[in-house]
Design a protein around this motif. Structure first.
Motif, PDB file in Angstrom:
ATOM      1  N   THR A   1       0.857  -1.205   0.000  1.00 43.29           N
ATOM      2  CA  THR A   1       0.000   0.000   0.000  1.00 43.29           C
ATOM      3  C   THR A   1       0.881   1.239   0.000  1.00 43.29           C
ATOM      4  O   THR A   1       1.800   1.348   0.816  1.00 43.29           O
ATOM      5  N   ILE A   2       0.617   2.127  -0.935  1.00 43.19           N
ATOM      6  CA  ILE A   2       1.406   3.366  -1.050  1.00 43.19           C
ATOM      7  C   ILE A   2       0.464   4.556  -0.963  1.00 43.19           C
ATOM      8  O   ILE A   2      -0.523   4.622  -1.711  1.00 43.19           O
ATOM      9  N   ILE A   3       0.753   5.462  -0.012  1.00 43.96           N
ATOM     10  CA  ILE A   3      -0.047   6.690   0.118  1.00 43.96           C
ATOM     11  C   ILE A   3       0.836   7.856  -0.307  1.00 43.96           C
ATOM     12  O   ILE A   3       1.862   8.128   0.327  1.00 43.96           O
ATOM     13  N   PHE A   4       0.498   8.503  -1.417  1.00 39.90           N
ATOM     14  CA  PHE A   4       1.315   9.636  -1.896  1.00 39.90           C
ATOM     15  C   PHE A   4       1.075  10.839  -0.990  1.00 39.90           C
ATOM     16  O   PHE A   4      -0.059  11.246  -0.782  1.00 39.90           O
ATOM     17  N   ASP A   5       2.173  11.421  -0.460  1.00 38.88           N
ATOM     18  CA  ASP A   5       2.027  12.608   0.416  1.00 38.88           C
ATOM     19  C   ASP A   5       1.414  13.764  -0.373  1.00 38.88           C
ATOM     20  O   ASP A   5       0.729  14.617   0.160  1.00 38.88           O
ATOM     21  N   LYS A   6       1.736  13.814  -1.689  1.00 36.61           N
ATOM     22  CA  LYS A   6       1.167  14.863  -2.556  1.00 36.61           C
ATOM     23  C   LYS A   6       0.669  14.168  -3.824  1.00 36.61           C
ATOM     24  O   LYS A   6       1.230  13.134  -4.217  1.00 36.61           O
ATOM     25  N   VAL A   7      -0.292  14.747  -4.494  1.00 35.65           N
ATOM     26  CA  VAL A   7      -0.725  14.188  -5.775  1.00 35.65           C
ATOM     27  C   VAL A   7       0.366  14.497  -6.802  1.00 35.65           C
ATOM     28  O   VAL A   7       0.732  15.654  -6.997  1.00 35.65           O
ATOM     29  N   THR A   8       0.912  13.457  -7.406  1.00 37.33           N
ATOM     30  CA  THR A   8       1.957  13.667  -8.419  1.00 37.33           C
ATOM     31  C   THR A   8       1.583  12.901  -9.680  1.00 37.33           C
ATOM     32  O   THR A   8       1.353  11.686  -9.633  1.00 37.33           O
TER      33      THR A   8
ATOM     34  N   ILE B   1      -8.892  32.672  -9.588  1.00 37.66           N
ATOM     35  CA  ILE B   1      -8.496  31.329 -10.036  1.00 37.66           C
ATOM     36  C   ILE B   1      -7.513  30.738  -9.037  1.00 37.66           C
ATOM     37  O   ILE B   1      -6.595  31.413  -8.589  1.00 37.66           O
ATOM     38  N   GLU B   2      -7.760  29.491  -8.665  1.00 38.88           N
ATOM     39  CA  GLU B   2      -6.798  28.768  -7.805  1.00 38.88           C
ATOM     40  C   GLU B   2      -6.469  27.448  -8.509  1.00 38.88           C
ATOM     41  O   GLU B   2      -7.377  26.651  -8.779  1.00 38.88           O
ATOM     42  N   THR B   3      -5.217  27.247  -8.836  1.00 37.84           N
ATOM     43  CA  THR B   3      -4.876  26.008  -9.564  1.00 37.84           C
ATOM     44  C   THR B   3      -4.897  24.827  -8.586  1.00 37.84           C
ATOM     45  O   THR B   3      -4.562  24.968  -7.422  1.00 37.84           O
TER      46      THR B   3
ATOM     47  N   GLU C   1      -5.082  20.090  -8.563  1.00 36.86           N
ATOM     48  CA  GLU C   1      -5.020  18.863  -9.350  1.00 36.86           C
ATOM     49  C   GLU C   1      -6.371  18.615 -10.037  1.00 36.86           C
ATOM     50  O   GLU C   1      -7.384  19.135  -9.625  1.00 36.86           O
ATOM     51  N   TYR C   2      -6.341  17.824 -11.100  1.00 37.19           N
ATOM     52  CA  TYR C   2      -7.569  17.455 -11.820  1.00 37.19           C
ATOM     53  C   TYR C   2      -8.551  16.781 -10.868  1.00 37.19           C
ATOM     54  O   TYR C   2      -8.126  16.030  -9.991  1.00 37.19           O
ATOM     55  N   PRO C   3      -9.835  17.119 -10.967  1.00 39.14           N
ATOM     56  CA  PRO C   3     -10.524  17.910 -12.009  1.00 39.14           C
ATOM     57  C   PRO C   3     -10.593  19.404 -11.710  1.00 39.14           C
ATOM     58  O   PRO C   3     -11.399  20.100 -12.346  1.00 39.14           O
ATOM     59  N   GLY C   4      -9.738  19.923 -10.838  1.00 42.21           N
ATOM     60  CA  GLY C   4      -9.723  21.364 -10.565  1.00 42.21           C
ATOM     61  C   GLY C   4      -9.107  22.137 -11.717  1.00 42.21           C
ATOM     62  O   GLY C   4      -8.790  21.589 -12.768  1.00 42.21           O
ATOM     63  N   PHE C   5      -8.884  23.450 -11.489  1.00 38.62           N
ATOM     64  CA  PHE C   5      -8.372  24.284 -12.575  1.00 38.62           C
ATOM     65  C   PHE C   5      -6.899  23.946 -12.839  1.00 38.62           C
ATOM     66  O   PHE C   5      -6.085  23.983 -11.903  1.00 38.62           O
ATOM     67  N   PRO C   6      -6.514  23.607 -14.077  1.00 37.21           N
ATOM     68  CA  PRO C   6      -5.155  23.114 -14.341  1.00 37.21           C
ATOM     69  C   PRO C   6      -4.072  24.184 -14.249  1.00 37.21           C
ATOM     70  O   PRO C   6      -4.186  25.258 -14.849  1.00 37.21           O
ATOM     71  N   THR C   7      -2.996  23.869 -13.551  1.00 38.80           N
ATOM     72  CA  THR C   7      -1.857  24.796 -13.452  1.00 38.80           C
ATOM     73  C   THR C   7      -1.292  25.100 -14.836  1.00 38.80           C
ATOM     74  O   THR C   7      -0.786  26.203 -15.073  1.00 38.80           O
ATOM     75  N   ASP C   8      -1.431  24.161 -15.780  1.00 43.40           N
ATOM     76  CA  ASP C   8      -0.869  24.369 -17.120  1.00 43.40           C
ATOM     77  C   ASP C   8      -1.645  25.395 -17.926  1.00 43.40           C
ATOM     78  O   ASP C   8      -1.211  25.732 -19.029  1.00 43.40           O
ATOM     79  N   LEU C   9      -2.763  25.903 -17.395  1.00 41.58           N
ATOM     80  CA  LEU C   9      -3.505  26.979 -18.075  1.00 41.58           C
ATOM     81  C   LEU C   9      -3.503  28.268 -17.253  1.00 41.58           C
ATOM     82  O   LEU C   9      -4.151  29.252 -17.624  1.00 41.58           O
ATOM     83  N   GLN C  10      -2.740  28.285 -16.182  1.00 42.81           N
ATOM     84  CA  GLN C  10      -2.715  29.482 -15.312  1.00 42.81           C
ATOM     85  C   GLN C  10      -2.169  30.699 -16.052  1.00 42.81           C
ATOM     86  O   GLN C  10      -2.758  31.782 -16.019  1.00 42.81           O
TER      87      GLN C  10
ATOM     88  N   LEU D   1       0.389  24.724  -7.162  1.00 38.75           N
ATOM     89  CA  LEU D   1       1.183  23.510  -7.413  1.00 38.75           C
ATOM     90  C   LEU D   1       2.678  23.756  -7.522  1.00 38.75           C
ATOM     91  O   LEU D   1       3.478  22.944  -7.099  1.00 38.75           O
ATOM     92  N   PHE D   2       3.066  24.864  -8.160  1.00 48.19           N
ATOM     93  CA  PHE D   2       4.501  25.103  -8.372  1.00 48.19           C
ATOM     94  C   PHE D   2       4.940  26.406  -7.718  1.00 48.19           C
ATOM     95  O   PHE D   2       4.182  27.377  -7.691  1.00 48.19           O
TER      96      PHE D   2
END
Ligand code: EPZ
Length: 420
Positions: free
Chosen positions: A156-163, A296-298, A300-309, A329-330
């Protein structure tokens, strides 16, 4: 070196075909390392990052052809498990070969990708998950040296952050692990879902596809019977063209797109006063009488994508009022702000938040591209600026946008690629 010259204040019209998703074809290419046969990947965008990834696989020993958006690749001929620095440094997504190489060969060396313009871009979560699955990981002279001579063990792996690429790396590793792996807090981006579907079509039982919790039942080292695949549409390219229609107050239609992948984006455009019409595979944007500011707050999906900020920040310069943009995110994804400011935008930065005063007027200028998505924001600003804008270092754009000036010219933009 080339630069783009764009004459502003041109209305756009007509339609544009959206290409396949760069961020889907890259993990799909990596997954061929755990395939027991040659596969065909169609609708692959002819962009620099895809060509770089293919070169990386060829350097490892794969045989590949790429023409007219079709990749035929046979990674069964791969003999090396060392991904060296000179390619990995060019493209962070190279880290996607780490999981597949490790489970295929029981050892691998992959250069640390290093940071980039938008942030430090660590891979600690990738490495931590592989260690939990039984890998021995060392960092030696800038390389990740990973060993798992007896293969990896499901756990079982729990990611500390969504990556996103972290989820994709571990998904591929778990597919050949001994036993089952439960992933918690896994990314739900459409590109991750496509990888799950391709692995499932290759015989891997995966529960929870599309959710933040997956259970993957591994083959214990047996390579996969992979099928041919068509890459999903690029939702970030699509969002960029929607912003182009929006900022020039034009009616344009995007074809070969999946509107479901852009719901956070089209909702935001409607909030800002634009009309949106969709069919199963197209989106039409209609001009706003008045462009309303937006917060706007970026995320993870399905939220607003950082790649369109960055693209939306350019659009917010045309809104009547003040917009607040939070990049969650960044840590350094505001490189476009100084260039937009040089064109007359009024943007104040405080930590991870940008306040954009909608002044409307922008002036053409010489500006510098810094990273892929920041560069596309400069194109959008140039489309609405007074006079001509010259965008330099456009190799950043060529990493992720197929036939950029061809598509924009077809929409009526006055855009040229010229020699410095
Ligand atoms: C993917 O990058 C995309 N690239 C990026 O698109 C996109 O911006 C990003 O996901 C977020 O959606 C590809 O898919 C090839 P992350 P990735 O791991 O996977 C932190 C573009 O323009 N983190 O989801 O590298 C990280 O620092 C590119 O097409 C860790 O702390 O991003 C960031 O703050 C740019 N440790 C956050 O997680 C790790 O081990 C999200 O990063 C991994 C990530």
């Amino acid at each position: 070196m080339h630069y783009l010259a764009i004459k502003g204040k041109q209305k756009l019209f007509g339609s544009v075909n959206i290409s396949g998703a760069k961020n889907s074809v890259l993990p799909l290419l990596a997954s061929t390392l755990i395939s027991n046969k040659k596969i065909c990947i169609s609708n692959a965008p002819e962009v620099a990052d895809v060509k770089t990834f293919i070169k990386l696989l060829e350097n490892l020993g794969a045989t590949c052809s790429f023409e007219k958006n079709i990749v035929n690749i046979d990674s069964t001929t791969v003999t090396s498990s060392c991904a060296n620095y000179d390619i990995v440094r060019k493209m962070r997504a190279s880290i996607l070969v780490l999981g597949p190489l490790l489970v295929r060969f029981g050892h691998c060396e992959v250069s640390l990708p290093g940071g980039c313009a938008i942030g430090q871009r660590p891979i600690d979560l990738h490495l931590k998950a592989l260690e939990q699955m039984g890998a021995e990981i060392e960092i030696k002279q800038g390389y990740v040296v990973a060993k798992a001579p007896k293969g990896l063990k499901g756990c079982t792996i729990i990611f500390d952050k969504v990556t996103v690429t972290g989820s994709e790396n571990i998904l591929m590793a778990a597919s050949l692990a001994h036993g089952s792996t439960k992933l918690v807090n896994v990314a739900k981006e459409p590109e991750v879902v496509q990888l799950c579907e391709v692995l499932q079509d290759a015989g891997i039982k995966i529960e929870g596809i599309g959710t933040s919790q997956l259970i993957i039942h591994g083959t214990g080292g047996k390579l996969l019977d992979m099928k041919d695949v068509e890459v999903i549409p690029d939702r970030i390219e699509a969002g960029t063209y929607l912003c182009a229609g929006a900022i020039t107050k034009s009616k344009i239609t995007l074809n070969k797109v999946n509107p479901k992948h852009l719901e956070a984006v089209t909702l935001k455009l409607e909030e800002m006063g634009f009309g949106i019409k969709t069919t199963d595979d197209s989106i039409t944007i209609l001009p706003a009488e008045k462009i309303f500011p937006s917060d706007i707050e970026t995320s993870e999906y399905p939220g607003f994508p950082t790649d369109l900020q960055a693209q939306f920040m350019a659009l917010c310069t045309q809104a009547k009022g003040t917009s607040i943009i939070d990049e969650r995110l960044f840590e350094n994804r505001f490189m476009h702000v100084s260039e937009l400011t040089r064109m007359g935008a009024s943007i104040k930065l405080k930590g991870h938040s940008a306040t954009v005063e909608g002044k409307g007027k922008l002036n053409g200028a010489d500006v510098m591209a810094t990273d892929l998505r920041a560069s596309s924001a400069l194109i959008l600003a140039a489309l609405v600026a007074d006079g001509v804008t010259k965008i330099h270092r456009i190799y950043h754009l060529d990493r992720g946008y197929e036939n950029l000036e061809g598509k924009f010219s077809k929409l009526g933009a006055k855009i040229e690629r010229l020699e410095e």
